[in-house]
Design a protein around this motif. Sequence first.
Motif, PDB file in Angstrom:
ATOM      1  N   SER A  84       0.836  -1.196   0.000  1.00 51.35           N
ATOM      2  CA  SER A  84       0.000   0.000   0.000  1.00 51.35           C
ATOM      3  C   SER A  84       0.874   1.250   0.000  1.00 51.35           C
ATOM      4  N   GLY A  85       0.535   2.210  -0.850  1.00 53.48           N
ATOM      5  CA  GLY A  85       1.283   3.465  -0.877  1.00 53.48           C
ATOM      6  C   GLY A  85       2.455   3.462  -1.831  1.00 53.48           C
ATOM      7  N   GLN A  86       2.832   2.288  -2.331  1.00 60.31           N
ATOM      8  CA  GLN A  86       3.940   2.250  -3.282  1.00 60.31           C
ATOM      9  C   GLN A  86       3.395   2.459  -4.692  1.00 60.31           C
ATOM     10  N   GLN A  87       4.208   3.091  -5.522  1.00 56.55           N
ATOM     11  CA  GLN A  87       3.820   3.328  -6.900  1.00 56.55           C
ATOM     12  C   GLN A  87       4.954   2.863  -7.800  1.00 56.55           C
ATOM     13  N   ILE A  88       4.604   2.052  -8.780  1.00 59.76           N
ATOM     14  CA  ILE A  88       5.625   1.522  -9.673  1.00 59.76           C
ATOM     15  C   ILE A  88       5.259   1.871 -11.102  1.00 59.76           C
ATOM     16  N   TYR A  89       6.199   2.417 -11.849  1.00 64.72           N
ATOM     17  CA  TYR A  89       5.937   2.806 -13.229  1.00 64.72           C
ATOM     18  C   TYR A  89       6.955   2.137 -14.148  1.00 64.72           C
TER      19      TYR A  89
END
Lengths: 269, 236
Positions: free
Chosen positions: B139-144
């Motif tokens: 939760s709260g992590q963002q991966i691009y």
Amino acid sequence: MAKIIVVTSGKGGVGKTTSSAAIGTGLALAGHKTVIVDFDIGLRNLDLIMGCERRVVYDFVNVINGEANLKQTLIKDKRTDNLFILPASQTRDKDALTRDGVENVLNELAKEFDFIICDSPAGIESGAMMALYFADEAVVVTNPEVSSVRDSDRILGMLSSKSRRAEQGLEGIKEHLLLTRYNPERVEKGEMLSVEDVKEILAIELIGVIPESQAVLNASNSGQPVILDKDSDAGQAYLDTIKRLLGEQVPFRFLNVEKKGFIKRIFGG
Amino acid sequence: MSVLHCADLSVATLQTLLSAKLAQAPAFFLQAPIVLNLSDVSQTPDFSALKSLFTELKLVLVGVTAANAEQKAAAHAAGLAVLQAGKANVNTKAPAAAQQPAKSPATEVADATAAINSAALAAVAATMDSKVIEQTVRSGQQIYAKGTDLIVKGAVGAGAEVIADGNIHIYGSLRGKAIAGASGDTSKRIYCYNLQAELVSIAGNYWLSDSLQGKFWGKSACIKMQDDSLVISELV
């Protein structure tokens, strides 16, 4: 080599300080020299749970600022050998902790102690980050309800990205799930997430399940870690947890609704 | 390397056409090395003027290809490399030119830049490996995953976001948001082992979890675009 264990959760009120006190006491009872460090600067609670609130002279921030040394500041527990408490400052705020300052104090403690238990404040701000930064292991305290589980998930993300071990590319922090305030009856009725649900979502190893218990509140009020109440279910569950933390295989208890005995069923106990 | 085909190499025409093309995606060709294909041009263009035009447009003219002897000499004089015509270019170019010999210079350039676009995209896709995440996305992590596919060997937690310009593969539960084809490619898809997403989106078309409730909820699924709408189907 001292082991640094952070007790954290993200969400407040799930039982971090209660668990820190129980785990610290349990490790000391097992013969390991242990110190519990209260990182909740400004909202000091650990001293109350440990029943040493009248013996706080200096605190963590004093040590960091060089106004007192560790020997003056550490409070020796009166009931349990090998157990010490490093209290938080009540008058300062979380910004009083600096990374270098915390590192120096932890290094100093590591020379003397087998275990350093860091009682983290709630949230994901600097105080909580400071508590988890130097950790070798983490006990993630979670209640069986959705908001607590999500916050734990967030903290697990922080542990794997914002800790010293992550930043230096070392082996990651060993993560343990401690489920507290577990109520098998409500799980059976579908009002509460089950152990399996939480394990499935968080996907980390379960180290203990502490049942919801009146004994916990009684213990907090009387300033005595619940693990010392060996007759209570919560105390026993914490004792099991300590054994697992030290590498023993112990079956999980208190997961199911207790069947009422024959006599109780007849007389309605 | 990007190759530019154009029948009319006067500075004025090229400037109008290239500026219009570059305005669509200013960053895409920023300081890109460009090779001029002269197979459609018989006269010798003013290479030094073209060089300064390309510099002005933030492109780098590095050389010419398919040049005749006179053009080669002029290119050498202007400090440009003379390259062998690439086979791929000849192949893709030849049929188009054969079918439609009478093209205005404008459409010719548009086609050519389109060809460059797809060639460049194909090159990007071929050279960039998929982004692989070995653990659960919390939760709260963002991966691009920029310009490529994203593979997650774990779950995507509630409140986490996984974004890719390519496809997204999740070998666990998807409880957070998954955004595939983020740069607008509607052919991209999302694959997951257990669909419990907060949001799924392909090229900006999205569904919230309300729309995902149904026979695929909690099951493995594939999400794709079909006739301007998202469609969920079985994974296997």
